[in-house]
Enzyme design. Structure first.
Site: not given
Ligand SMILES: NC(=O)c1ccc[n+]([C@@H]2O[C@H](COP(=O)([O-])OP(=O)(O)OC[C@H]3O[C@@H](n4cnc5c(N)ncnc54)[C@H](O)[C@@H]3O)[C@@H](O)[C@H]2O)c1
Length: 273
Positions: A170, A174
């Protein structure tokens, strides 16, 4: 010609962005989950918004291209907000990379082809990407920014053991969003349009509450308590930032990231000083 607002992701932030910016525009609201899409569309319709629901899977280029085509048939695509995503408690590393990293690349590519001159886009990244800054080698960041979307998943860095954990995946996805938006601002600029990212802190949406209930929840709460605002963010806080970046007051801002985290990153870096 009607002005069209496209909001991808009908979750907490997506709905708040429609409520903030959708009045008087044709709104294309897209999500993978038809139950969420139906529920949010019905609520918005009841409140007077003109919403066109559309099923999309952002991890598939054809699906994103069909959405962009549908939006441009309705009118002039002047604003695009990409909020769809998966969080580490919800999904595997593979799903997070496919949706949160490759999906954003597809949206940036396909909407660069239809956004109206003078239009703008925002992509919701995360403060997790900001925390990853400096931990990702410069050559990897350059590859994340510009490698063709279909080939991103084959970058050797992403096959390393460090990314087996969905939380690590993640963070990289991002960070990739932030640098990808920087690079994409050139293509958007050639159409006379702008694009930026927003990196939220902990926001009290369905996703945020699930993360707070998960194994990282206690640490996240401690970070929030130590921050300059000392509170969770609301979906409205993110919609306000999106309104600024999509509106005329931000006409000189493109290819950058706006951290909207209530001061968590600042407190983490400087809390001891
Ligand atoms: N809530 C937070 O605390 C927080 C913090 C930082 C960043 N973010 C990011 O903000 C964005 C929006 O989060 P939210 O809090 O509104 O989450 P949410 O879970 O309320 O909404 C996300 C929506 O994305 C949709 N979605 C998932 N996979 C999809 C796919 N393949 N195609 C299309 N739609 C898909 C889901 O169905 C859901 O409706 C996400 O990118 C998230 O990573 C959230």
């Amino acid at each position: 010609m009607s002005e069209v607002l496209v909001v991808i992701g009908a979750g907490g932030m997506g709905e708040a962005i429609v409520r903030r910016l959708g009045a008087g525009r044709q709104v294309v609201l897209a999500d993978f989950d038809e139950r969420i899409l139906d529920r949010v569309t019905a609520a918005l319709d009841g409140d007077g918004y003109r919403v066109h629901p559309w099923k999309v899977d952002v991890s598939q280029r054809d699906s994103v291209a069909a959405l962009a085509g549908q939006a441009s048939e309705l009118g002039s695509v002047t604003a695009v907000a990409h909020t769809a995503g998966l969080s580490p408690v919800q999904a595997s590393t593979a799903a997070i990379l496919a949706v949160d990293m490759v999906g954003v690349a597809f949206v940036l590519d396909e909407f660069a082809k239809v956004v109206a001159p003078g239009g703008a886009g925002v992509v919701i990244a995360s403060m997790a990407g900001t925390f990853a800054t400096g931990h990702v080698p410069a050559e990897v960041e350059a590859a994340l920014a510009t490698t063709a979307a279909e080939e991103l998943i084959d970058l050797p860095f992403l096959a390393g053991p460090g990314l087996a954990d969905p939380g690590a995946a993640y963070s990289i996805a991002k960070r990739a969003n932030q640098v990808r938006v920087q690079a994409a601002s050139l293509a958007w600029g050639r159409r006379g349009a702008r694009v930026n990212s927003i990196s939220p802190g902990v926001i009290s949406t369905v996703m945020g509450r699930r993360e707070l209930a998960g194994e990282s929840g206690a640490g996240m709460r401690a970070m929030v308590e130590a921050s300059g605002t000392g509170r969770l963010g609301t979906a409205g806080d993110i919609a306000a930032a999106a309104a600024f970046l999509l509106g005329p007051d931000a006409s000189f801002i493109t290819g950058t990231d706006l951290l909207v985290d209530g001061g968590v990153v600042a407190a983490t870096r400087h809390g001891g000083s």
